[in-house]
Design a protein around this motif. Structure first.
Motif, PDB file in Angstrom:
ATOM      1  N   CYS A 262       8.693   0.546   5.015  1.00 18.33           N
ATOM      2  CA  CYS A 262       7.708  -0.525   5.208  1.00 18.33           C
ATOM      3  C   CYS A 262       6.928  -0.303   6.500  1.00 18.33           C
ATOM      4  N   ILE A 263       5.601  -0.438   6.422  1.00 19.01           N
ATOM      5  CA  ILE A 263       4.793  -0.254   7.626  1.00 19.01           C
ATOM      6  C   ILE A 263       4.467  -1.581   8.305  1.00 19.01           C
TER       7      ILE A 263
ATOM      8  N   PRO B 221       0.802  -1.228   0.000  1.00 17.95           N
ATOM      9  CA  PRO B 221       0.000   0.000   0.000  1.00 17.95           C
ATOM     10  C   PRO B 221       0.832   1.274   0.000  1.00 17.95           C
TER      11      PRO B 221
ATOM     12  N   CYS C 237       2.588  -4.179   7.187  1.00 18.40           N
ATOM     13  CA  CYS C 237       1.204  -4.655   7.081  1.00 18.40           C
ATOM     14  C   CYS C 237       1.137  -6.119   6.640  1.00 18.40           C
TER      15      CYS C 237
ATOM     16  N   ALA D 245       6.637   0.439  -0.571  1.00 18.07           N
ATOM     17  CA  ALA D 245       7.877   0.220   0.167  1.00 18.07           C
ATOM     18  C   ALA D 245       8.727  -0.866  -0.483  1.00 18.07           C
TER      19      ALA D 245
HETATM   20  S1  SF4 Z   1       4.740  -5.350   4.826  1.00 14.15           S
HETATM   21 FE1  SF4 Z   1       3.271  -3.970   3.869  1.00 14.15          FE
HETATM   22  S2  SF4 Z   1       4.379  -2.022   3.757  1.00 14.15           S
HETATM   23 FE2  SF4 Z   1       5.937  -3.590   4.121  1.00 14.15          FE
HETATM   24  S3  SF4 Z   1       6.667  -4.139   2.079  1.00 14.15           S
HETATM   25 FE3  SF4 Z   1       5.034  -5.578   2.618  1.00 14.15          FE
HETATM   26  S4  SF4 Z   1       3.167  -4.711   1.750  1.00 14.15           S
HETATM   27 FE4  SF4 Z   1       4.718  -3.074   1.799  1.00 14.15          FE
END
Ligand code: SF4
Ligand code: SF4
Lengths: 310, 420
Positions: free
Chosen positions: A197-198, A178, A200, A181
């Motif tokens: 990166c969050i 989203p 998610c 990243a």
């Molecule tokens: S964890 Fe979420 S924010 Fe991080 S790379 Fe994967 S999809 Fe993107």
């Protein structure tokens, strides 16, 4: 997985005050304070909090980010850790081929990878998963066993299939992220900006190869274990709560070296090279051997190939 | 200027009613605050140790949090569906229900956003996902879409509710030209939030259990059962405890609508199960894991069957006019539907989607204590939001609490209309 839960140590909790001159200073310490509360213990500098997506940083900003990271690593591990930002080499797209007829499932690649790429040792993160498969069943993942005993390999009636990031030409992990990243670089390597990166984990659900791994806890790595030769998108030590994956050893391959797994493999099952170079070994394999891609029907178009050498 | 001042008064008066109530009201609020406090403590632990304190791992990378999120998106979407008969057919008895539906939607959305927030590994980076400030991967990422539509939907419902109540408070008639288009807009929005949430899973070719074209229709069908189920119980409670008059007819009508949607939902589930099990491709394993267990792992099996049986029994109860109009069987039906959909759209959706994992490994997931405590805290936040809104809204809707009468009414101790 582990019984040693990272705790909020007094040193860990004190927030390093920012060293002025940041152009986003106006956003103020207040926002950073909220964010600090959200990380649990205030182990977050204002600069880190305000850092933007790597692809949007100017040259100067990149330099200051790298300087900050190197300083942080020095403070944490007590030794100099170099963080490179080597760009893709022109005229290069990396390809990988793995010889299923040779692989014996010894898992040396797994451990060489962990050592090279500064993965957390506790809980241990492994980017390469070696599957033990039934010869009778062929490549049927529902019959795969990951937790076989590496002392007993190769076992009668079985063959071994290591799986790591397939560096897809159409990577679903990139599509779903989203916040952008994670993306595919010009040399075909899909990278993650660990500072953007969050966490998610949508990309983990999207990846058909189980190639993406999450830092469920604070990654633990001792100073002795740290490989100081790192790349921003590759093996630099990661923070907790972000996703990571195989980058074809970006810190090595962009300098013309082989990935660690290729070097360590005792059977020579692993082949690596430039897909754009007609004279490369990888091109020879693609043109002359029986080659297949894992889960071809999903149209992710991996640049990672499996073949039968003999 | 004047409106601004009255709006200020509206806010203070609203806060006034919210803070005054019977002993039972305080006890209920206290109980919710306690749960929220416990959830907060658990969450701080999660922040300190990372998501390691959950039972999610690389194989099953989403769990209880995202399951609850998905279920609640359905509740938020369905609450609005009652608006359709009310406004399109101008059907009186159901009209006052719509404002309740909207408040239910708001509370559900608050919980949804809460569940997303506790699930992400780096909540300190929440701003990365905000449009303009961060870097939203739109229109590529379905999660980016979801963030946008959920927030718009929240804003829309919040605006309509506030506006309607403000009108009631100032004893003015609401401007129909303003409200009607917004209410009508909320209908496709409700459909879209649930569709986008379904697409979030639907679009992943890596997960055959989710990668089915009828996932979005199944989402909608099940949501239109569970949302009204909550509302039906709520309406009965409100009828008993406040002066709000809701006709039996309205309740039975909703129950009838639910029978049809439940029937449709069961049909879609059967269609999906048939396709997977009869064709028997390698994609069958996920359904097998859910319904029969795989290689001796059958944690989900009792829940999956409970969900199907509950749904079926509720369908019959709501279909037969005799049981539909009997309060006991009606309420049993509501509870059964709620339970059925909660399993189906929560853990029954997320876990078999991820088990066996992409490389065929079976990792058995059950939520950890932290996950359950945090989830309870978020549910308590949702209930708290709903209770507070209801506390203020009911007297306003009844015209008991207005600009002219408000101050006086609020100063009387037994003014709180919610007695139970
Ligand atoms: S964890 Fe979420 S924010 Fe991080 S790379 Fe994967 S999809 Fe993107
Ligand atoms: S293998 Fe997975 S992580 Fe690697 S590029 Fe493909 S989808 Fe992304």
């Amino acid at each position: 997985m582990t019984d040693r839960k990272p705790t909020c140590s007094p040193e860990g909790c004190d927030s390093r005050s920012g060293s002025g001159g940041n152009r986003r200073e106006f956003l103020g310490t207040a926002v950073a304070a909220v964010a600090m509360a959200l990380t649990g213990c205030g182990k977050l500098s204002k600069e880190e909090f305000l850092q933007h997506n790597f692809q949007e940083l100017s040259k100067d900003e990149v330099r200051s980010v790298i300087a900050r990271l190197e300083k942080e690593y020095k403070a944490k591990y007590g030794k100099d850790v170099k963080v490179a930002t080597t760009p893709p080499l022109p005229g290069v797209i990396f390809g990988y081929a793995l010889d299923l007829s040779r692989c014996i499932g010894c898992r040396r690649c797994v451990h060489a990878c962990v050592k090279e790429n500064n993965q957390s040792r506790d809980p241990e993160v492994q980017w390469i998963r070696v599957l033990e498969l039934d010869k009778e069943e062929g490549v049927n993942l529902q019959h795969a066993e990951q937790y076989y005993n590496p002392e007993e390999v190769p076992r009668e009636g079985h063959f071994y299939m290591p799986v790591q990031c397939q560096q897809c030409k159409k990577p679903p992990c990139v599509k779903v992220c989203p916040v952008g990243a994670t993306w595919r670089e010009k040399d075909g390597i899909t990278v993650v900006d660990y500072n953007w990166c969050i966490g998610c984990r949508y990309c983990m659900a999207a990846c058909p190869y189980g190639a993406r791994h999450f830092n469920w806890g604070e990654p633990h790595l001792t100073a002795d274990e740290v490989n100081p030769d790192t790349h921003y998108f590759g093996n630099r030590p990661r923070p907790k709560g972000v996703v990571e994956k195989c980058t074809f050893c970006i810190q090595r391959t962009r300098k013309g070296l082989y990935p660690a797994c290729v070097e360590i493999c005792p059977t020579g099952s692993r082949k690596f090279g430039n897909l754009l170079d007609k004279t490369s070994e990888i091109r020879y394999i693609l043109e002359n051997k029986r080659v297949f891609k894992l889960k071809e029907e999903l149209n992710t178009q991996p640049n990672f190939f499996y073949f039968y050498g003999v | 200027m004047l409106t601004l001042r009255t709006f200020g008064q509206f806010i203070t008066d609203t806060l006034g009613i919210m803070t005054k109530g019977s002993r039972l009201y305080y006890a209920w609020i206290g109980f919710l605050l306690l749960l929220i406090g416990m959830g907060a403590i658990a969450y701080v632990g999660q922040l300190n140790h990372g998501l390691l304190v959950t039972n999610m791992r690389d194989q099953v990378s989403w769990g209880f949090y995202i399951g609850n999120f998905t279920f609640l998106v359905g509740v938020a979407a369905a609450a609005i569906m009652l608006v359709i008969p009310a406004y399109i057919y101008d059907w009186e008895p159901i009209k006052e229900i719509t404002i309740l539906g909207e408040m239910l939607a708001i509370s559900a959305l608050v919980m949804c956003l809460g569940f997303v927030m506790v699930d992400i590994g780096r909540p300190d980076r929440f701003w990365h996902i905000m449009p303009l400030v961060g870097r939203l991967n739109w229109p590529q990422s379905m999660l980016a879409w979801d963030v946008i539509v959920l927030n718009l939907y929240l804003l829309l419902n919040w605006f309509v509710v506030t506006y309607l109540l403000f009108c009631a408070y100032t004893e003015r008639h609401y401007v129909k030209k303003l409200v009607l288009p917004l209410v009508l807009l909320s209908i496709p929005m409700a459909v879209s939030i649930h569709t986008v949430t379904a697409y979030l899973y639907n679009g992943l070719a890596a997960r055959p259990f989710w990668n089915s074209a009828i996932l979005a229709p199944r989402f909608l069908a099940s949501a239109f059962c569970s949302g009204p189920a909550i509302l039906l119980i709520l309406l009965q409670v409100l009828r008993k405890t406040t002066k709000l008059s809701i006709k039996d007819e309205a309740i039975f009508k909703i129950a009838e609508l639910m029978a049809y949607t439940m029937g449709f939902n069961l049909f879609l589930t059967a269609a999906e199960a048939f396709k997977e099990l009869y064709s028997g491709t390698e994609h069958m394993v996920y359904f097998q894991y859910l319904l029969f267990g795989l290689k001796g792992h059958n944690t989900l099996v009792p829940y999956a069957w409970a969900s199907i049986i509950f749904g079926f029994v509720a369908f019959i109860l709501f279909l037969v006019p005799r049981t539909r109009t009997n309060w006991v069987t009606l309420n049993i039906g509501c509870v059964l539907i709620y339970a059925s959909v909660y399993i189906e759209k929560g853990m029954g959706l997320i876990i078999p989607g991820l088990t066996p994992d992409a490389l065929g490994e079976i990792f058995v997931y059950t939520p950890s204590f932290t996950e359950i405590t945090v989830a309870a805290g978020i549910f308590a936040i949702g209930f708290l939001v709903f209770t507070l809104m209801l506390k203020a809204a009911v007297p306003m809707m009844l015209g008991e609490f207005t600009l002219s009468k408000g101050r006086k009414a609020a100063s009387e101790p037994e003014a709180g209309p919610i007695k139970a």
